[in-house]
Design a protein around this motif. Structure first.
Motif: not given
Length: 242
Positions: A85, A123, A130
């Motif tokens: 991330l 992201n 996700s």
């Protein structure tokens, strides 16, 4: 007639001029929305879901002289996705203060100016999957001010009240940092739990798929063998007999 023309000209000039600088609508989308501004508390602990290729930002108000901290950890991802991330922290002037590209990280710095500090979570590594991210951030003040230090130096060394006050401040700081470390340990425990669930689900589905392939392959082999024997028998029956 001239009065009507003058009014029309004034209205046309106002429309062409548009909203003045600093008025509502002068620069739409430049600042954070009311839902993303965090005023109420000094510490926050919550989880967010960052969609594929999405960018989520939050703003937290920090005073000059306070210490800002941010701890985050990716708890789970959907599918076979990258756990990295991209996290950035910007000052109220838009200067980049910290940048991390990992599944977990910690940021801590002393605020040089008062204002809203921006935290962005991107992201962009995943186009389809996700992820859920647990956040723990806030501000704290550590250490005594210069005026208080001067006053304490002038006090007597055997002042019991001053010693008790200093000890209580140190104890509060230690308890606060223990809470921070506990929050980060809780993030790690949650991430391990979700990883264990993901691996268990993966092993279960993969075992079921292998079992289905083995059963189907055995059934097809049995059909081939039966057809082979039937062909041989029919060929022998068609031979001429003496």
């Amino acid at each position: 007639m001239l009065r009507v023309l003058s009014y029309s000209l004034i209205l046309l000039l106002l429309v062409l001029q548009g909203p003045a600088h600093g008025e509502p609508g002068a620069n739409p989308g430049a600042g954070p929305s009311a839902q993303e501004l965090l005023w109420g508390s000094d510490q926050y602990d919550f989880a967010i879901v960052v969609q594929a290729s999405a960018l989520d930002c939050f703003w937290h108000h920090v005073h000059q002289g306070e210490k800002f901290y941010l701890n985050y950890m990716v708890q789970w991802v959907t599918g076979v996705a990258d756990r990295r991330l991209s996290v950035s922290v910007n000052s109220p002037d838009g200067l980049l203060l910290s940048m991390i590209d990992d599944a977990k990280g910690q940021v801590s710095f002393l605020a040089r100016e008062t204002g809203f500090y921006q935290m962005c979570f991107s992201n962009f590594h995943n186009r389809l999957g996700s992820m859920q991210v647990f956040l723990s951030f806030g501000v704290y003040y550590e250490g005594a001010r210069e005026e208080k230090e001067k006053e304490e130096k002038q006090k007597e060394l055997n002042d019991t009240l001053s010693i008790i006050e200093d000890s209580s401040h140190r104890l509060q700081a230690y308890v606060f940092h223990m809470g921070r470390y506990y929050s980060f340990a809780r993030m790690s425990k949650g991430a391990d739990y979700y990883l264990l669930l993901s691996n268990g689900s993966y092993v279960t589905w993969w075992s079921a798929a292998q079992s289905a392939v083995i059963i189907t392959a055995g059934y097809l082999q049995l059909l081939v063998l039966k057809r082979l024997f039937r062909t041989t028998t029919s060929a022998e029956s068609n031979k001429p007999r003496c």
